[in-house]
Design a protein around this motif. Sequence first.
Motif, PDB file in Angstrom:
ATOM      1  N   GLU A   1       2.072   8.208   3.220  1.00  0.00           N
ATOM      2  CA  GLU A   1       3.800   8.267   3.191  1.00  0.00           C
ATOM      3  C   GLU A   1       4.386   7.013   3.826  1.00  0.00           C
ATOM      4  O   GLU A   1       5.641   6.793   3.015  1.00  0.00           O
TER       5      GLU A   1
ATOM      6  N   ARG B   1      12.543   9.920   0.038  1.00  0.00           N
ATOM      7  CA  ARG B   1      11.319  10.504   1.023  1.00  0.00           C
ATOM      8  C   ARG B   1      10.670  10.837   0.316  1.00  0.00           C
ATOM      9  O   ARG B   1      10.052  10.901  -1.209  1.00  0.00           O
TER      10      ARG B   1
ATOM     11  N   ASP C   1       7.152  13.683   0.084  1.00  0.00           N
ATOM     12  CA  ASP C   1       6.785  15.307   0.156  1.00  0.00           C
ATOM     13  C   ASP C   1       5.163  15.447  -1.054  1.00  0.00           C
ATOM     14  O   ASP C   1       4.842  14.440  -1.695  1.00  0.00           O
TER      15      ASP C   1
ATOM     16  N   TYR D   1       1.175  14.041  -4.549  1.00  0.00           N
ATOM     17  CA  TYR D   1       2.284  12.969  -3.638  1.00  0.00           C
ATOM     18  C   TYR D   1       3.568  13.267  -4.795  1.00  0.00           C
ATOM     19  O   TYR D   1       3.032  12.279  -5.494  1.00  0.00           O
TER      20      TYR D   1
END
Length: 226
Positions: free
Chosen positions: A135, A155, A157, A168
């Motif tokens: 991330e 973002r 996830d 991802y």
Amino acid sequence: MNRLFKLVVYIIVLTIIAIQFAETLSLFTGLITVSAGTVIGFASMNTLGNLIAGIIIIASKPFKVGDRIYFLNRIADVIDIKLIYTLLEDIDGVRISIPNQKLIKEEIQNFGSHKILRREIFITPGFDVDPRLVEKALIEAAEKFDNILQYPEPRVDVYEFLDNAVKYRLIVFINNSKIIPRFDYQLKKAVYYTCEDYKIDIRTPELIEMNEARFDQEPFNPRKSA
């Protein structure tokens, strides 16, 4: 005499059963009436609430047909505004009917006629890679671009668990459709080099087409090449 006695007993029993059945039927009918009235009452209240909300939306015009809004973590275009509900279409082409009462209760960001677009990049590192590191790397890659919107913010996830890797997804938003081909290429390069910097191995069979691309060896600066 015995027959007469039995007949009297039968008549009494049948009378008692009839009385009990009548009372039960009356109670049952009453319950149905009350329940139906309650349901109709709630339905009427919801309909009236949506009607009033629709009038408020039409009068105050927080958005209009053709606007793109951000509502409940979803980006959608306003297709039609009716008195009871508003018809939206998200950026995936899915149409949604939202009761007007719900619309005026939630926070809405109106982008107007400026159509923002979602772009996605997928990578598939192994299960041994810390998700927090993935991330961090993907968000850092997105932060290199000035033309990525900060709201909705980028973002990351977990999109899918594969047999030998985790898939991802990096999601970012832009508002200029003319730059899409070059932007997508530059974002893939940024993700590639950032993952290299963090020593995240993304060489898996499920890797996006970025794995087949040939990149220049010189340091990448998306701002300079934009």
